[in-house]
Design a protein around this motif. Structure first.
Motif, PDB file in Angstrom:
ATOM      1  N   MET A 278      28.661  50.054  45.681  1.00  0.00           N
ATOM      2  CA  MET A 278      29.433  49.637  46.852  1.00  0.00           C
ATOM      3  C   MET A 278      29.851  50.856  47.664  1.00  0.00           C
ATOM      4  SD  MET A 278      31.941  46.545  45.574  1.00  0.00           S
ATOM      5  CE  MET A 278      32.880  47.552  44.412  1.00  0.00           C
ATOM      6  N   ARG A 279      30.099  50.624  48.933  1.00  0.00           N
ATOM      7  CA  ARG A 279      30.724  51.634  49.785  1.00  0.00           C
ATOM      8  C   ARG A 279      32.223  51.364  49.787  1.00  0.00           C
ATOM      9  NH1 ARG A 279      27.864  54.690  53.177  1.00  0.00           N
ATOM     10  NH2 ARG A 279      29.510  54.736  54.745  1.00  0.00           N
ATOM     11  N   ILE A 280      32.994  52.365  49.375  1.00  0.00           N
ATOM     12  CA  ILE A 280      34.429  52.207  49.212  1.00  0.00           C
ATOM     13  C   ILE A 280      35.142  53.067  50.246  1.00  0.00           C
ATOM     14  CG2 ILE A 280      36.343  52.207  47.594  1.00  0.00           C
ATOM     15  CD1 ILE A 280      33.884  50.561  46.693  1.00  0.00           C
ATOM     16  N   ALA A 281      35.779  52.444  51.227  1.00  0.00           N
ATOM     17  CA  ALA A 281      36.555  53.186  52.224  1.00  0.00           C
ATOM     18  C   ALA A 281      37.908  53.548  51.622  1.00  0.00           C
ATOM     19  CB  ALA A 281      36.749  52.340  53.476  1.00  0.00           C
ATOM     20  N   VAL A 282      38.226  54.831  51.615  1.00  0.00           N
ATOM     21  CA  VAL A 282      39.479  55.312  51.041  1.00  0.00           C
ATOM     22  C   VAL A 282      40.363  55.819  52.180  1.00  0.00           C
ATOM     23  CG1 VAL A 282      40.566  56.838  49.360  1.00  0.00           C
ATOM     24  CG2 VAL A 282      38.251  55.933  48.927  1.00  0.00           C
ATOM     25  N   VAL A 283      41.376  55.044  52.516  1.00  0.00           N
ATOM     26  CA  VAL A 283      42.303  55.407  53.590  1.00  0.00           C
ATOM     27  C   VAL A 283      43.319  56.382  53.002  1.00  0.00           C
ATOM     28  CG1 VAL A 283      43.872  54.562  55.358  1.00  0.00           C
ATOM     29  CG2 VAL A 283      41.993  53.101  54.566  1.00  0.00           C
ATOM     30  N   GLY A 284      43.439  57.548  53.660  1.00  0.00           N
ATOM     31  CA  GLY A 284      44.188  58.635  53.038  1.00  0.00           C
ATOM     32  C   GLY A 284      43.263  59.406  52.113  1.00  0.00           C
ATOM     33  N   GLY A 285      42.034  59.604  52.580  1.00  0.00           N
ATOM     34  CA  GLY A 285      40.968  60.095  51.724  1.00  0.00           C
ATOM     35  C   GLY A 285      41.076  61.538  51.294  1.00  0.00           C
ATOM     36  N   ASN A 286      42.018  62.292  51.852  1.00  0.00           N
ATOM     37  CA  ASN A 286      42.242  63.666  51.402  1.00  0.00           C
ATOM     38  C   ASN A 286      43.521  63.795  50.585  1.00  0.00           C
ATOM     39  OD1 ASN A 286      41.271  66.467  51.468  1.00  0.00           O
ATOM     40  ND2 ASN A 286      43.143  66.911  52.632  1.00  0.00           N
ATOM     41  N   GLY A 287      44.118  62.675  50.226  1.00  0.00           N
ATOM     42  CA  GLY A 287      45.341  62.711  49.429  1.00  0.00           C
ATOM     43  C   GLY A 287      45.076  63.151  47.999  1.00  0.00           C
TER      44      GLY A 287
ATOM     45  N   ASP B 244      32.423  47.872  51.542  1.00  0.00           N
ATOM     46  CA  ASP B 244      32.482  46.691  50.686  1.00  0.00           C
ATOM     47  C   ASP B 244      33.869  46.504  50.077  1.00  0.00           C
ATOM     48  OD1 ASP B 244      29.560  46.002  50.711  1.00  0.00           O
ATOM     49  OD2 ASP B 244      29.435  48.024  49.859  1.00  0.00           O
ATOM     50  N   ALA B 245      34.679  47.555  50.104  1.00  0.00           N
ATOM     51  CA  ALA B 245      36.030  47.499  49.556  1.00  0.00           C
ATOM     52  C   ALA B 245      36.860  48.592  50.221  1.00  0.00           C
ATOM     53  CB  ALA B 245      36.030  47.691  48.041  1.00  0.00           C
ATOM     54  N   VAL B 246      38.182  48.424  50.161  1.00  0.00           N
ATOM     55  CA  VAL B 246      39.113  49.379  50.749  1.00  0.00           C
ATOM     56  C   VAL B 246      40.122  49.795  49.687  1.00  0.00           C
ATOM     57  CG1 VAL B 246      40.893  49.756  52.506  1.00  0.00           C
ATOM     58  CG2 VAL B 246      38.880  48.346  53.040  1.00  0.00           C
ATOM     59  N   VAL B 247      40.391  51.094  49.627  1.00  0.00           N
ATOM     60  CA  VAL B 247      41.501  51.623  48.834  1.00  0.00           C
ATOM     61  C   VAL B 247      42.487  52.253  49.800  1.00  0.00           C
ATOM     62  CG1 VAL B 247      42.227  53.249  47.057  1.00  0.00           C
ATOM     63  CG2 VAL B 247      40.009  52.075  46.845  1.00  0.00           C
TER      64      VAL B 247
ATOM     65  N   SER C  54      45.061  48.576  58.080  1.00  0.00           N
ATOM     66  CA  SER C  54      43.930  48.519  57.148  1.00  0.00           C
ATOM     67  C   SER C  54      43.688  47.084  56.679  1.00  0.00           C
ATOM     68  CB  SER C  54      44.209  49.420  55.939  1.00  0.00           C
ATOM     69  OG  SER C  54      44.342  50.773  56.318  1.00  0.00           O
ATOM     70  N   ILE C  55      44.771  46.371  56.364  1.00  0.00           N
ATOM     71  CA  ILE C  55      44.655  44.978  55.934  1.00  0.00           C
ATOM     72  C   ILE C  55      44.038  44.127  57.041  1.00  0.00           C
ATOM     73  CG2 ILE C  55      45.978  42.909  55.312  1.00  0.00           C
ATOM     74  CD1 ILE C  55      48.021  44.886  53.998  1.00  0.00           C
TER      75      ILE C  55
ATOM     76  N   ARG D  12      39.380  41.207  59.464  1.00  0.00           N
ATOM     77  CA  ARG D  12      38.474  40.997  60.596  1.00  0.00           C
ATOM     78  C   ARG D  12      37.016  41.223  60.213  1.00  0.00           C
ATOM     79  NH1 ARG D  12      40.984  44.259  65.621  1.00  0.00           N
ATOM     80  NH2 ARG D  12      38.845  43.893  66.400  1.00  0.00           N
ATOM     81  N   LEU D  13      36.783  42.177  59.319  1.00  0.00           N
ATOM     82  CA  LEU D  13      35.423  42.523  58.930  1.00  0.00           C
ATOM     83  C   LEU D  13      34.900  41.690  57.762  1.00  0.00           C
ATOM     84  CD1 LEU D  13      35.789  46.401  59.168  1.00  0.00           C
ATOM     85  CD2 LEU D  13      34.262  44.996  60.588  1.00  0.00           C
ATOM     86  N   GLY D  14      35.766  40.899  57.159  1.00  0.00           N
ATOM     87  CA  GLY D  14      35.350  40.131  55.992  1.00  0.00           C
ATOM     88  C   GLY D  14      35.211  40.961  54.731  1.00  0.00           C
ATOM     89  N   ILE D  15      35.915  42.097  54.659  1.00  0.00           N
ATOM     90  CA  ILE D  15      35.930  42.922  53.451  1.00  0.00           C
ATOM     91  C   ILE D  15      36.977  42.325  52.514  1.00  0.00           C
ATOM     92  CG2 ILE D  15      36.314  45.219  52.485  1.00  0.00           C
ATOM     93  CD1 ILE D  15      35.694  46.339  55.291  1.00  0.00           C
ATOM     94  N   ARG D  16      36.542  41.761  51.415  1.00  0.00           N
ATOM     95  CA  ARG D  16      37.461  41.017  50.561  1.00  0.00           C
ATOM     96  C   ARG D  16      38.300  41.917  49.641  1.00  0.00           C
ATOM     97  NH1 ARG D  16      38.981  36.346  51.690  1.00  0.00           N
ATOM     98  NH2 ARG D  16      39.442  36.050  49.495  1.00  0.00           N
ATOM     99  N   ARG D  17      37.682  42.931  49.063  1.00  0.00           N
ATOM    100  CA  ARG D  17      38.351  43.692  48.004  1.00  0.00           C
ATOM    101  C   ARG D  17      39.245  44.772  48.605  1.00  0.00           C
ATOM    102  NH1 ARG D  17      41.082  43.841  43.914  1.00  0.00           N
ATOM    103  NH2 ARG D  17      40.417  44.849  41.971  1.00  0.00           N
ATOM    104  N   PHE D  18      40.504  44.804  48.163  1.00  0.00           N
ATOM    105  CA  PHE D  18      41.489  45.733  48.728  1.00  0.00           C
ATOM    106  C   PHE D  18      42.412  46.192  47.606  1.00  0.00           C
ATOM    107  CE2 PHE D  18      44.802  47.518  51.235  1.00  0.00           C
ATOM    108  CZ  PHE D  18      44.352  47.651  52.556  1.00  0.00           C
ATOM    109  N   LEU D  19      42.436  47.496  47.362  1.00  0.00           N
ATOM    110  CA  LEU D  19      43.338  48.096  46.383  1.00  0.00           C
ATOM    111  C   LEU D  19      44.404  48.893  47.128  1.00  0.00           C
ATOM    112  CD1 LEU D  19      40.753  49.601  43.845  1.00  0.00           C
ATOM    113  CD2 LEU D  19      41.565  47.253  44.011  1.00  0.00           C
ATOM    114  N   GLN D  20      45.644  48.812  46.661  1.00  0.00           N
ATOM    115  CA  GLN D  20      46.728  49.533  47.332  1.00  0.00           C
ATOM    116  C   GLN D  20      47.579  50.283  46.309  1.00  0.00           C
ATOM    117  OE1 GLN D  20      48.479  48.525  51.120  1.00  0.00           O
ATOM    118  NE2 GLN D  20      50.245  47.713  50.018  1.00  0.00           N
ATOM    119  N   VAL D  21      47.836  51.547  46.613  1.00  0.00           N
ATOM    120  CA  VAL D  21      48.737  52.358  45.803  1.00  0.00           C
ATOM    121  C   VAL D  21      50.125  52.279  46.409  1.00  0.00           C
ATOM    122  CG1 VAL D  21      49.226  54.636  44.864  1.00  0.00           C
ATOM    123  CG2 VAL D  21      46.845  53.903  45.174  1.00  0.00           C
TER     124      VAL D  21
END
Length: 218
Positions: A1-10, A68-71, A96-97, A102-111
């Motif tokens: 999967m392609r995993i978009a990581v918001v805050g990707g340099n944290g 395919d998913a967002v963190v 992000s949510i 809007r994009l139909g990306i179902r999987r979402f992980l949140q710290v």
């Protein structure tokens, strides 16, 4: 999967990228500055530019397109800037949510953070109160979404070496947890449907990560 990581340099994200690569995924680190690219690419991540505070929802949609998913692991930092708790920790999560929906990306992980649903003591100060409110409200928004979400609420984050052993569950009491172990749990829950709709506290413990996830999900 392609995993978009918001805050990707944290700090957590930089530990997460190699774990995602090892599992066969492609992490896409969403970051504000171009000069962060070489270090993140060295960890195996692709890099895309996104200024969480300056970008609107449409820009988030473009940044997350193809994922395919967002963190969401962004944070406004440890400084005393109350405003950034709102613009990064809360509004960054909300955008992000909305973009994922809007994009139909179902999987979402949140710290998130442990105990943010509890009242904030008066002596805690304005900055801490703003941080708790931002995390609390962003968690509530994610729970109310139609996404396949998992929320992790770590205790006090430390930079010691990960142990691969944690305590994970609804009512785990406050404690320290290495950032490396938070990253390991994120990677561990990503592809497990039984973790959808779960919100767990996370601290250091004695149970191996995979087993802790299984116990918590059961």
């Amino acid at each position: 999967m392609r995993i978009a990581v918001v805050g990707g340099n944290g700090n957590i994200a930089r530990l997460l990228h190699p774990l995602l690569v090892e599992a066969g995924h492609t992490p896409v680190a969403l970051v504000r500055r171009e000069e962060q690219r070489p270090g993140l690419e060295a960890l195996g991540a692709e890099v895309a530019l996104l200024d969480i505070e300056a970008s609107d929802e449409d820009a988030f949609v473009e940044a997350l397109r193809g994922a395919d998913a967002v963190v969401f692991s962004a944070g406004g930092g440890p400084d005393g800037n109350v405003e950034r708790k709102r613009t990064v920790d809360l509004e960054g999560s909300l955008k992000s949510i909305a973009a994922a929906e809007r994009l139909g990306i179902r999987r979402f992980l949140q710290v998130s953070a442990i105990d943010v649903d509890s009242p904030v003591p008066a002596e805690a100060g304005e900055v801490w109160a703003a941080y708790v409110a931002a995390k609390r409200d962003s968690d509530a928004a994610l729970r109310a979404s139609g996404l396949d979400w998992t929320i992790l609420r770590p205790g006090r984050l430390v930079d010691t070496e990960g142990t691969g052993r944690v305590a994970l569950g609804d009512d785990v009491p406050r404690g320290d947890v290495p950032r490396a172990d938070v990253a390991a749990v994120l990677a561990g829950v990503l592809e497990r449907p039984e973790t959808y709709g779960k919100q767990w506290n996370l601290v250091g413990g004695d149970v191996p990560v995979t087993e802790a996830i299984t116990r918590a999900a059961g």
